[in-house]
Design a protein around this motif. Structure first.
Motif, PDB file in Angstrom:
ATOM      1  N   TYR A 417       0.834  -1.197   0.000  1.00  0.00           N
ATOM      2  CA  TYR A 417       0.000   0.000   0.000  1.00  0.00           C
ATOM      3  C   TYR A 417       0.873   1.253   0.000  1.00  0.00           C
ATOM      4  CZ  TYR A 417      -3.734  -3.280   0.977  1.00  0.00           C
ATOM      5  OH  TYR A 417      -4.620  -4.319   0.888  1.00  0.00           O
ATOM      6  N   LEU A 418       1.944   1.238   0.771  1.00  0.00           N
ATOM      7  CA  LEU A 418       2.892   2.348   0.733  1.00  0.00           C
ATOM      8  C   LEU A 418       3.550   2.430  -0.637  1.00  0.00           C
ATOM      9  CD1 LEU A 418       4.501   4.595   2.139  1.00  0.00           C
ATOM     10  CD2 LEU A 418       6.128   2.834   2.879  1.00  0.00           C
ATOM     11  N   ALA A 419       3.935   1.272  -1.194  1.00  0.00           N
ATOM     12  CA  ALA A 419       4.547   1.250  -2.520  1.00  0.00           C
ATOM     13  C   ALA A 419       3.600   1.827  -3.564  1.00  0.00           C
ATOM     14  CB  ALA A 419       4.949  -0.174  -2.892  1.00  0.00           C
ATOM     15  N   GLY A 420       2.328   1.488  -3.464  1.00  0.00           N
ATOM     16  CA  GLY A 420       1.355   2.014  -4.398  1.00  0.00           C
ATOM     17  C   GLY A 420       1.257   3.522  -4.324  1.00  0.00           C
ATOM     18  N   GLN A 421       1.228   4.036  -3.094  1.00  0.00           N
ATOM     19  CA  GLN A 421       1.180   5.494  -2.929  1.00  0.00           C
ATOM     20  C   GLN A 421       2.399   6.146  -3.565  1.00  0.00           C
ATOM     21  OE1 GLN A 421       2.501   7.018   0.788  1.00  0.00           O
ATOM     22  NE2 GLN A 421       0.998   8.650   0.861  1.00  0.00           N
ATOM     23  N   VAL A 422       3.575   5.587  -3.344  1.00  0.00           N
ATOM     24  CA  VAL A 422       4.804   6.146  -3.906  1.00  0.00           C
ATOM     25  C   VAL A 422       4.764   6.101  -5.434  1.00  0.00           C
ATOM     26  CG1 VAL A 422       7.301   5.778  -4.108  1.00  0.00           C
ATOM     27  CG2 VAL A 422       6.201   5.675  -1.865  1.00  0.00           C
ATOM     28  N   LEU A 423       4.292   4.993  -5.998  1.00  0.00           N
ATOM     29  CA  LEU A 423       4.241   4.892  -7.455  1.00  0.00           C
ATOM     30  C   LEU A 423       3.204   5.827  -8.063  1.00  0.00           C
ATOM     31  CD1 LEU A 423       4.678   1.063  -8.120  1.00  0.00           C
ATOM     32  CD2 LEU A 423       6.313   2.906  -8.537  1.00  0.00           C
ATOM     33  N   ARG A 424       2.088   6.019  -7.375  1.00  0.00           N
ATOM     34  CA  ARG A 424       1.107   6.969  -7.892  1.00  0.00           C
ATOM     35  C   ARG A 424       1.688   8.374  -7.992  1.00  0.00           C
ATOM     36  NH1 ARG A 424      -2.415   3.650  -4.964  1.00  0.00           N
ATOM     37  NH2 ARG A 424      -2.157   4.860  -3.032  1.00  0.00           N
ATOM     38  N   GLU A 425       2.558   8.687  -7.058  1.00  0.00           N
ATOM     39  CA  GLU A 425       3.137  10.029  -7.031  1.00  0.00           C
ATOM     40  C   GLU A 425       4.449  10.130  -7.795  1.00  0.00           C
ATOM     41  OE1 GLU A 425       3.469  10.789  -2.860  1.00  0.00           O
ATOM     42  OE2 GLU A 425       1.300  10.884  -2.544  1.00  0.00           O
ATOM     43  N   ASN A 426       5.062   8.992  -8.089  1.00  0.00           N
ATOM     44  CA  ASN A 426       6.401   8.984  -8.706  1.00  0.00           C
ATOM     45  C   ASN A 426       6.522   7.937  -9.800  1.00  0.00           C
ATOM     46  OD1 ASN A 426       8.113  10.782  -6.647  1.00  0.00           O
ATOM     47  ND2 ASN A 426       6.731   9.478  -5.463  1.00  0.00           N
ATOM     48  N   GLY A 427       5.418   7.513 -10.396  1.00  0.00           N
ATOM     49  CA  GLY A 427       5.439   6.436 -11.364  1.00  0.00           C
ATOM     50  C   GLY A 427       6.055   6.849 -12.685  1.00  0.00           C
TER      51      GLY A 427
END
Length: 427
Positions: A417-427
């Motif tokens: 879930y943290l990884a998803g948040q990071v990728l949404r903002e930095n994908g």
């Protein structure tokens, strides 16, 4: 209430969350009911490969898909959870499902369900199977969500092959509090007479899998017995009864990916794929948030000299695998930015990493009710041997780290879930 920027599928998925049973009970009854109302799309799929396991099943599926596509064939693929968008879970003949196609199958499933209690995973699994049943492809790749025996994906009478990747402790509240109990649930995907590729296992787990296979007459292809894989002189060497393959190391980093790639190769070879497919499997696989190097986005731009990595592993086996991988990298000050859910074994995940990192910064996971608050996670990390502190976000944590060392190695980890948040903002 309409959420600004939400797509039609976002709104439908939100409605489906409201159908969740009041008590979580692992059962296939709700899935069978809905599949029957949809005229059984699971019976109209291309040959299927069904994967279960605690760690590595997503990576193994990614290697499989790359190999199949490298042979010029097309595969449907169902994985979970998603990182940035739900569409990641459903690949139709190799392509992420389109918004119109996803909306159509979700709408059909919602209507057929008629408002009856059903879990989010169950109804969206049925939607994926419905999408797959309507588009030609050569193969169907299905990753279990939780367990195996009573997982919503376990509805195929006769897949072409099953795969059980390494089994370890996770989801004990649903699958059991011993390795044997968890292995029994994972081995529930085995089918009578259907071959099963078995990745590296503890003896206790392997005994359970072998017992289930014997009961069903399911031939096993077991790591260390029927196939072997190893790193040798910077290459990957795979051996089975058909011979030896000398291949590049897997494109997905980490020593643990050698075993995952090996399971995929064992499956491909058993199914008759040749060397070109096997090389494509290890060189062309893509699987985000598994020791993924972040090179773009606000985080990377804010710290251009930092070696920035992202991983979604969250259980003790994942922590050990990450520690082993970090130990193999060139020496460099290494710092962790970590967020975790309260349902995970934070101590078990963090303890192996204590010797691999110079510090750990605990951060929240916005929008996740089950997230550990940073102060609690920092306390757990300190007891596990980390020099721990807190920050309000990954960006704030990275800024504090770079103030001390602008050329450090930083790994954001602890939760998909943290990884998803990071990728949404930095994908």
């Amino acid at each position: 209430m309409t959420v600004q920027g939400a797509t039609p599928s976002d709104l439908m998925l939100a409605r489906m969350m409201a159908l969740h049973p009041k008590i979580i009970d692992l059962t296939l009854d709700r899935v069978w009911r809905l599949l029957a109302a949809l005229d059984h799309p699971e019976r109209a799929l291309p040959p299927a490969i069904h994967l279960a396991g605690t760690n590595g099943k997503g990576s193994t599926l990614a290697f499989l898909r790359a190999g199949i596509e490298g042979a010029g064939q097309a595969a449907h693929a169902y994985t979970s959870p998603h990182l940035a968008r739900f569409h990641e879970r459903v690949r139709v003949a190799g392509e992420l499902i389109s918004e119109p196609a996803l909306t159509a199958v979700l709408d059909e499933c919602e209507a057929a369900n008629g408002g009856a209690p059903i879990t989010y995973f169950e109804i969206t699994t049925c939607a994926a199977l419905l999408a797959f049943s309507r588009t030609p492809a050569d193969w169907t790749l299905l990753e279990t969500g939780l367990g195996g025996r009573l997982d919503a994906t376990n509805v195929l009478d006769a897949p072409a092959l099953t795969i059980v990747t390494p089994v370890s402790m996770d989801h004990e509240q649903y699958l059991g509090d011993t390795l044997e109990k968890i292995a029994f649930e994972k081995a529930g995907i085995l089918k009578r007479g259907v071959p099963c590729v078995v990745g590296p296992q503890d003896d206790a787990a392997l005994e359970v899998i072998e017992a289930q296979a014997a009961r069903l007459g399911a031939p096993l292809l077991v790591h260390g017995q029927h196939w072997h894989v190893r790193e040798e002189r910077g290459r990957m060497v795979f051996e089975d009864e058909a011979g030896l393959l000398d291949l590049p190391l897997p494109v997905l980093p980490g020593a643990h990916q050698i075993a995952n790639a090996g399971a995929a190769l064992a499956a491909l070879r058993h199914l008759g794929f040749g060397e070109a497919a096997c090389e494509a499997a290890v060189t062309c696989a893509e699987w985000p948030a598994r020791m993924q190097r972040l090179r773009r986005g606000p985080l990377a731009e804010a710290a251009p000299e930092v070696e920035l990595w992202l991983d979604g592993g969250h259980n003790p086996a994942a922590g050990a695998a990450l520690a082993a991988h970090l130990a193999r990298l060139p020496e460099r000050p290494t710092h962790l930015i970590c967020g975790m859910l309260s349902t995970k074994d934070a101590t078990g995940f963090l303890a192996p990493l204590a010797g691999a990192a110079d510090s750990l910064t605990a951060v929240p996971i916005p929008g996740e009710a089950a997230a550990l608050d940073p102060d609690t996670l920092a306390e757990v990390a300190a007891r596990a041997g980390h020099a721990a502190r807190t920050a309000e976000s990954p960006a704030a944590a990275l800024a504090a780290i770079t103030d001390e060392d602008a050329t450090a190695r930083v790994l954001i980890c602890g939760s998909l879930y943290l990884a998803g948040q990071v990728l949404r903002e930095n994908g």
